[in-house]
Design a protein around this motif. Sequence first.
Motif, PDB file in Angstrom:
ATOM      1  N   GLN A   1       0.812  -1.218   0.000  1.00 24.81           N
ATOM      2  CA  GLN A   1       0.000   0.000   0.000  1.00 24.81           C
ATOM      3  C   GLN A   1       0.845   1.268   0.000  1.00 24.81           C
ATOM      4  N   HIS A   2       2.107   1.163   0.410  1.00 24.17           N
ATOM      5  CA  HIS A   2       2.929   2.367   0.591  1.00 24.17           C
ATOM      6  C   HIS A   2       4.185   2.365  -0.283  1.00 24.17           C
ATOM      7  N   LEU A   3       4.211   1.510  -1.310  1.00 21.24           N
ATOM      8  CA  LEU A   3       5.405   1.416  -2.150  1.00 21.24           C
ATOM      9  C   LEU A   3       5.784   2.738  -2.799  1.00 21.24           C
ATOM     10  N   HIS A   4       4.799   3.565  -3.089  1.00 20.66           N
ATOM     11  CA  HIS A   4       5.068   4.813  -3.796  1.00 20.66           C
ATOM     12  C   HIS A   4       5.654   5.889  -2.891  1.00 20.66           C
ATOM     13  N   GLU A   5       5.688   5.659  -1.594  1.00 22.01           N
ATOM     14  CA  GLU A   5       6.144   6.686  -0.648  1.00 22.01           C
ATOM     15  C   GLU A   5       7.654   6.631  -0.493  1.00 22.01           C
ATOM     16  N   GLN A   6       8.305   7.777  -0.649  1.00 25.15           N
ATOM     17  CA  GLN A   6       9.750   7.841  -0.536  1.00 25.15           C
ATOM     18  C   GLN A   6      10.235   7.475   0.863  1.00 25.15           C
ATOM     19  N   GLU A   7       9.407   7.736   1.863  1.00 24.64           N
ATOM     20  CA  GLU A   7       9.817   7.517   3.249  1.00 24.64           C
ATOM     21  C   GLU A   7       9.748   6.054   3.666  1.00 24.64           C
ATOM     22  N   LEU A   8       9.241   5.187   2.793  1.00 24.47           N
ATOM     23  CA  LEU A   8       9.108   3.778   3.161  1.00 24.47           C
ATOM     24  C   LEU A   8      10.491   3.167   3.398  1.00 24.47           C
ATOM     25  N   SER A   9      10.668   2.564   4.568  1.00 23.25           N
ATOM     26  CA  SER A   9      11.954   1.989   4.940  1.00 23.25           C
ATOM     27  C   SER A   9      11.715   0.971   6.047  1.00 23.25           C
ATOM     28  N   PRO A  10      12.708   0.137   6.365  1.00 26.29           N
ATOM     29  CA  PRO A  10      12.535  -0.773   7.496  1.00 26.29           C
ATOM     30  C   PRO A  10      12.153  -0.046   8.783  1.00 26.29           C
ATOM     31  N   ALA A  11      12.719   1.133   9.003  1.00 30.97           N
ATOM     32  CA  ALA A  11      12.397   1.870  10.227  1.00 30.97           C
ATOM     33  C   ALA A  11      10.939   2.311  10.242  1.00 30.97           C
ATOM     34  N   SER A  12      10.428   2.839   9.112  1.00 32.61           N
ATOM     35  CA  SER A  12       9.035   3.297   9.086  1.00 32.61           C
ATOM     36  C   SER A  12       8.070   2.122   9.164  1.00 32.61           C
ATOM     37  N   ILE A  13       8.439   0.998   8.565  1.00 33.10           N
ATOM     38  CA  ILE A  13       7.587  -0.197   8.634  1.00 33.10           C
ATOM     39  C   ILE A  13       7.519  -0.711  10.062  1.00 33.10           C
ATOM     40  N   ALA A  14       8.672  -0.786  10.717  1.00 27.34           N
ATOM     41  CA  ALA A  14       8.704  -1.259  12.098  1.00 27.34           C
ATOM     42  C   ALA A  14       7.882  -0.346  13.003  1.00 27.34           C
ATOM     43  N   ALA A  15       8.014   0.964  12.817  1.00 20.87           N
ATOM     44  CA  ALA A  15       7.264   1.909  13.648  1.00 20.87           C
ATOM     45  C   ALA A  15       5.767   1.760  13.448  1.00 20.87           C
ATOM     46  N   ALA A  16       5.335   1.532  12.204  1.00 24.76           N
ATOM     47  CA  ALA A  16       3.908   1.393  11.916  1.00 24.76           C
ATOM     48  C   ALA A  16       3.319   0.142  12.553  1.00 24.76           C
ATOM     49  N   HIS A  17       4.156  -0.859  12.835  1.00 22.31           N
ATOM     50  CA  HIS A  17       3.666  -2.108  13.412  1.00 22.31           C
ATOM     51  C   HIS A  17       4.100  -2.286  14.866  1.00 22.31           C
ATOM     52  N   HIS A  18       4.675  -1.228  15.433  1.00 21.51           N
ATOM     53  CA  HIS A  18       5.029  -1.219  16.861  1.00 21.51           C
ATOM     54  C   HIS A  18       5.981  -2.357  17.220  1.00 21.51           C
ATOM     55  N   ILE A  19       6.972  -2.560  16.352  1.00 20.45           N
ATOM     56  CA  ILE A  19       8.004  -3.550  16.613  1.00 20.45           C
ATOM     57  C   ILE A  19       9.355  -2.899  16.349  1.00 20.45           C
ATOM     58  N   SER A  20      10.425  -3.545  16.792  1.00 20.67           N
ATOM     59  CA  SER A  20      11.755  -3.007  16.551  1.00 20.67           C
ATOM     60  C   SER A  20      12.223  -3.371  15.148  1.00 20.67           C
ATOM     61  N   VAL A  21      13.180  -2.599  14.648  1.00 19.22           N
ATOM     62  CA  VAL A  21      13.736  -2.884  13.327  1.00 19.22           C
ATOM     63  C   VAL A  21      14.436  -4.238  13.334  1.00 19.22           C
ATOM     64  N   SER A  22      15.113  -4.558  14.436  1.00 21.47           N
ATOM     65  CA  SER A  22      15.811  -5.847  14.504  1.00 21.47           C
ATOM     66  C   SER A  22      14.820  -7.006  14.453  1.00 21.47           C
ATOM     67  N   TYR A  23      13.655  -6.846  15.103  1.00 19.44           N
ATOM     68  CA  TYR A  23      12.653  -7.917  15.062  1.00 19.44           C
ATOM     69  C   TYR A  23      12.066  -8.043  13.655  1.00 19.44           C
ATOM     70  N   LEU A  24      11.869  -6.916  12.984  1.00 20.00           N
ATOM     71  CA  LEU A  24      11.388  -6.949  11.603  1.00 20.00           C
ATOM     72  C   LEU A  24      12.356  -7.732  10.720  1.00 20.00           C
ATOM     73  N   HIS A  25      13.654  -7.489  10.890  1.00 14.23           N
ATOM     74  CA  HIS A  25      14.642  -8.210  10.088  1.00 14.23           C
ATOM     75  C   HIS A  25      14.632  -9.703  10.415  1.00 14.23           C
ATOM     76  N   ARG A  26      14.423 -10.050  11.684  1.00  9.89           N
ATOM     77  CA  ARG A  26      14.375 -11.475  12.045  1.00  9.89           C
ATOM     78  C   ARG A  26      13.176 -12.154  11.395  1.00  9.89           C
ATOM     79  N   LEU A  27      12.047 -11.446  11.321  1.00  8.45           N
ATOM     80  CA  LEU A  27      10.870 -12.014  10.671  1.00  8.45           C
ATOM     81  C   LEU A  27      11.161 -12.350   9.211  1.00  8.45           C
TER      82      LEU A  27
END
Length: 331
Positions: free
Chosen positions: A223-249
């Motif tokens: 849904q957010h591919l077109h947004e320049q700000e999309l990044s592992p950090a913004s994804i993790a923040a949107a799902h209330h998880i850490s960036v390291s946990y996102l990478h482990r997933l």
Amino acid sequence: MIVTEFRTVDVPVEDRFDYWCQLVGKTMVPVDMDSDHAADYRGEMRVLGVGAASVWPVTTQPVRLRRTPRLIRQYDPELYRLLLPRHGTLEVSQAGRQSAHGSPDMTVTNTWRPFDLRYPEPVTVVGLEIPRRLLPLPEARVEGLLSRRLPARDGFGALLAAFLTTVSRDSASYGPSDGPRLETVLVDLLSAVLAHHLEEENRLSPETRGRTLVLRVRAFVQQHLHEQELSPASIAAAHHISVSYLHRLFQAEGVTVAAWIRQERLARARRDLGDPLLRHVPVHQIGARWGFLDAAVFSRAFRKAYGLPPRDYRHQTLRAPRRTGGFPSPA
């Protein structure tokens, strides 16, 4: 995936309703059926075997189906059934509750309690059936959700509805070996939907929670591919998880988050480059639309993924006859 298809137009008019009643009883569960359109009944159904689960898109004229105590004693495979109306409405009564549902709502019933299901108008419905034993939630609590409205506009409800629609539409793209994997996703998503409404998320296994979170992340990224700000950090923040946990997933998925985002952006750019309606949009603008602000970076990434620069891909795709098989997916 084993696919079985039924169409009433394949039999004589006078036999169509009896044929429909028999196939529903044999492929699903025995029910009593009646319809004001029995004299010239029209219906189509595909039953997709997905491991121990099944998905069945059906289009039918108005009809009533009743599951009685006698029929339950006759045969009960002990299944939970989710009904997702795509067009039209359905009315269902079970466990002392009556309700009506239309898109994008869905509802759940089971086969071991009597129910009364009505399609008061022509409908297209996608059904999902999973064995009772696979649902990791207290049965007494799930009973409180039977025949209730379960929204499918956002959250896990939207994910389940989208996945069911995709599986039922693109069934030919799946092979027999995909069945167990698809079954796992369907059971996980239905469990997550029901657990959310019951506030019983703690009943889900860590594996189920992890797999459903990955599905939520993937849907969010799409849904957010077109947004320049999309990044592992913004994804993790949107799902209330850490960036390291996102990478482990995503380690279990065999791809890094950043690499997957790039793959998806390149796939969207490739789609737009092959669209005749966008043939006059400059190549660099299509790249920028999907997050590649530097035209040279876009060209190099596209060539690495698809074997030729984006300008050449567009020229070849729009000028030459479309070939079957297409280009490989991004590496």
